[in-house]
Design an enzyme around this catalytic site. Structure first.
Site, PDB file in Angstrom:
ATOM      1  N   CYS A  37      22.016  -3.497  10.989  1.00 21.21           N
ATOM      2  CA  CYS A  37      22.613  -2.898  12.191  1.00 21.21           C
ATOM      3  C   CYS A  37      23.009  -3.936  13.243  1.00 21.21           C
ATOM      4  O   CYS A  37      23.524  -3.570  14.299  1.00 21.21           O
ATOM      5  CB  CYS A  37      21.644  -1.903  12.806  1.00 21.21           C
ATOM      6  SG  CYS A  37      20.108  -2.647  13.391  1.00 21.21           S
ATOM      7  N   CYS A  42      12.864 -10.268  18.669  1.00 17.35           N
ATOM      8  CA  CYS A  42      12.076 -11.508  18.584  1.00 17.35           C
ATOM      9  C   CYS A  42      11.233 -11.509  17.317  1.00 17.35           C
ATOM     10  O   CYS A  42      10.893 -10.468  16.761  1.00 17.35           O
ATOM     11  CB  CYS A  42      11.193 -11.666  19.815  1.00 17.35           C
ATOM     12  SG  CYS A  42       9.953 -10.380  19.999  1.00 17.35           S
ATOM     13  N   CYS A  88      13.355 -11.386   3.969  1.00 19.58           N
ATOM     14  CA  CYS A  88      13.269  -9.983   3.546  1.00 19.58           C
ATOM     15  C   CYS A  88      11.846  -9.488   3.790  1.00 19.58           C
ATOM     16  O   CYS A  88      10.885 -10.060   3.263  1.00 19.58           O
ATOM     17  CB  CYS A  88      13.630  -9.828   2.071  1.00 19.58           C
ATOM     18  SG  CYS A  88      13.402  -8.130   1.455  1.00 19.58           S
ATOM     19  N   CYS A 161       1.757 -26.036  12.290  1.00 17.67           N
ATOM     20  CA  CYS A 161       1.136 -27.135  13.039  1.00 17.67           C
ATOM     21  C   CYS A 161       0.475 -28.136  12.103  1.00 17.67           C
ATOM     22  O   CYS A 161       0.400 -29.331  12.412  1.00 17.67           O
ATOM     23  CB  CYS A 161       0.131 -26.594  14.050  1.00 17.67           C
ATOM     24  SG  CYS A 161      -1.148 -25.543  13.324  1.00 17.67           S
ATOM     25  N   HIS A 464      -5.837 -24.409  14.901  1.00 16.91           N
ATOM     26  CA  HIS A 464      -4.617 -25.118  15.270  1.00 16.91           C
ATOM     27  C   HIS A 464      -4.822 -26.618  15.058  1.00 16.91           C
ATOM     28  O   HIS A 464      -5.913 -27.146  15.278  1.00 16.91           O
ATOM     29  CB  HIS A 464      -4.293 -24.826  16.739  1.00 16.91           C
ATOM     30  CG  HIS A 464      -3.021 -25.445  17.221  1.00 16.91           C
ATOM     31  ND1 HIS A 464      -1.788 -25.160  16.660  1.00 16.91           N
ATOM     32  CD2 HIS A 464      -2.787 -26.354  18.210  1.00 16.91           C
ATOM     33  CE1 HIS A 464      -0.850 -25.852  17.296  1.00 16.91           C
ATOM     34  NE2 HIS A 464      -1.429 -26.588  18.237  1.00 16.91           N
TER      35      HIS A 464
END
Length: 513
Positions: A37, A42, A88, A161, A464
């Site tokens: 569409c 985001c 996908c 990271c 992280h």
């Protein structure tokens, strides 16, 4: 992967004036366009509206008499407006194929044309404002004069990271980095597509994928003084192609990635990439005897010339005293954190002595009695016997990579050892761990720290990664796209996961560990 849902999900006209259909999110970070569409949302690592758009479209309608068009339109496939990669949601993977009419490529070219034309002036204006606003924060007083930070961050592509920390560390190992930066580039395309990004598809075949080339381009981009973060999506695409373990967007082990990366660079370089058969570094090492060359899986390359060392593994049978010696090449050493230190979580904690890197190295090289599960097959006794094992370093590498084993498997979980390990910035002395220390000069055994990879968090599948590295006498902290100057006092307090030490060149005066 090749997606079977493209024909039912890609049904937009990329040449339409209404494409793309404008962002429906408040955030302008990580925009993804639906190829059904043309609405823009985001990504999952911002507010996840693109995924929610797909999930909402899958809710069964109350009216079961849906038209054929409604039934086919799944809103399953979307495209990243920044990197132009296609994803996908039903396959939960990135897509490399296209529709029969080539609609995916048409969308990609349309977005690229928008970027190169309509938004050019706006991008220049924003870049100028960014440079002016960030210049003051990226200035440093050095000997009374003002100088700008030239380091560039790496964009996080979604839990990447682990890759960014390793790339930033390797980019600050001068000998290694310079070799790749001086390699000739692959042949540039001419004509209509000149200057555009390359998008590999399955039809091009794996022969067009070069880890060395993408690694070279990434290293070249990191120290060009750009104020905006570099996006390593081309390198990450190649990693997905040749290292299936790292496909997807789950958190990965930085040490495991480093080993895979070095191994694959080594294998590709053995094939004479771009006609480069021998480097000055390899020529420098050509005077070594065959027994001293660290040739892992074949001929020597810059990987083994820089990171390659040799261990002597010495096993003694406790029954008959037979001694067995074996020489093993290595690219890094994995060190256990001794069990008596595992409750010491910070440098200033008062419950016992602080664990040091020397304690870890001593634990690695000390004589060890093998347990019942590791019985040694003694050729003299002709059966498995109790034995002892000891490691010696027969040859030290130019860059000593030390991996602290912070993750351990229990019955069901992989736990993290969060112990603080004290390490030196300068003068790590490796002489006492050598098999024949008398054959090495005093300076050949001293190492200075070049980079540190740190894992923040509790588990290998979460948390992280960041890196500290020194460049031209200054320490930087690399946290994905953010690069900041830091002090030595901050670096030494870090809970290191991987340490990169560079062999000290002969000079007067040194501090030892």
């Amino acid at each position: 992967m090749e997606c079977p849902h493209l024909s039912s999900s890609v049904c937009i006209a990329p040449d339409s004036a209404k494409f793309p259909n404008g962002s429906l999110c408040r955030s302008n970070k990580s925009p993804w366009v639906c190829l059904t569409c043309s609405s823009v949302h985001c990504g999952r690592y911002v507010n996840g509206h693109a995924k929610k758009h797909y999930e909402d479209a899958q809710v069964p309608l109350t009216n079961h008499k849906k038209s054929e068009k409604q039934d086919k339109a799944q809103h399953t496939v979307c495209m990243d407006c920044s990197s132009y990669s296609t994803y996908c949601y039903r396959c939960d993977d990135f897509v490399v194929n296209d529709t029969k009419l080539g609609l995916v490529q048409k969308v990609r070219e349309h977005l690229q044309n928008l970027e190169n034309s309509a938004f050019t002036a706006d991008r220049h204006r924003k870049r100028k404002l960014l440079e002016n606003s960030s210049l003051n924060s990226k200035l440093l007083k050095v000997n009374g004069s003002t100088t700008a930070i030239c380091a560039t961050g790496l964009r996080n592509l979604g839990n990447t990271c682990f890759m960014n920390a390793i790339l930033q560390s390797l980019s600050n190992i001068e000998q290694f980095c310079c070799y790749f930066k001086e390699l000739p580039a692959v042949e540039l395309r001419n004509g209509k597509t000149a200057g555009r990004r390359t998008y590999h598809t399955r039809s091009q075949g794996d022969n067009n994928v070069s880890l060395v080339e993408e690694f070279r381009k990434t290293l070249c981009a990191l120290w060009q003084g750009s104020q905006t973060a570099f996006s390593p999506e081309s390198l990450f695409y190649v990693v997905w192609k040749i290292m299936p373990n790292f496909r997807g967007y789950q958190q990965q082990d930085a040490h495991e990635f480093m080993r895979y990366l070095l191994d694959h660079l080594h294998l590709e370089l053995q094939g004479g990439f771009n006609g480069v058969s021998c480097s000055p570094i390899l020529q420098e090492n050509s005077t070594l005897s065959a027994s001293n060359k660290c040739c892992i899986n074949g001929a020597s390359t810059v990987v083994t010339a820089i990171f390659g060392g040799i261990l002597q593994n010495e096993v003694n049978c406790l029954i008959c005293g037979t001694e067995s010696r074996k020489f093993d090449p290595f690219l890094d050493l994995s060190l256990d954190i001794p069990s008596q230190f595992r409750n010491k979580r910070s440098k200033n904690q008062e419950n016992g002595p602080v664990c040091s890197l020397r304690d870890c190295l001593r634990s690695f090289t000390d004589l060890e009695e093998l347990d019942e599960t590791e019985l040694y097959m003694c050729h003299k006794c002709k059966k498995k016997q109790k034995s002892t094992k000891k490691f010696w370093i027969q040859k030290l590498p130019k860059v000593l990579c030390l991996h602290l084993k912070r993750f351990h498997w229990t019955a069901y979980l992989r736990n993290k050892v969060d112990t603080y390990v004290e390490f030196p910035l300068r003068g790590l002395d490796m002489k006492c761990y050598l098999l024949e220390p008398e054959n090495s000069g005093p300076e050949n055994c001293l190492y200075d720290l070049a980079a540190v990879v740190v894992h923040h968090g509790s588990g290998v599948g979460s948390g992280h990664y960041t890196a500290y590295a020194t460049h031209e006498g200054r320490w930087f902290h690399f946290n994905d796209s953010t690069v900041t100057l830091t002090e030595e006092d901050t670096v030494v307090k870090a809970k290191a996961y991987i340490l990169f030490y560079v062999e000290r060149q002969a000079r007067a005066g040194s501090d030892k560990l």
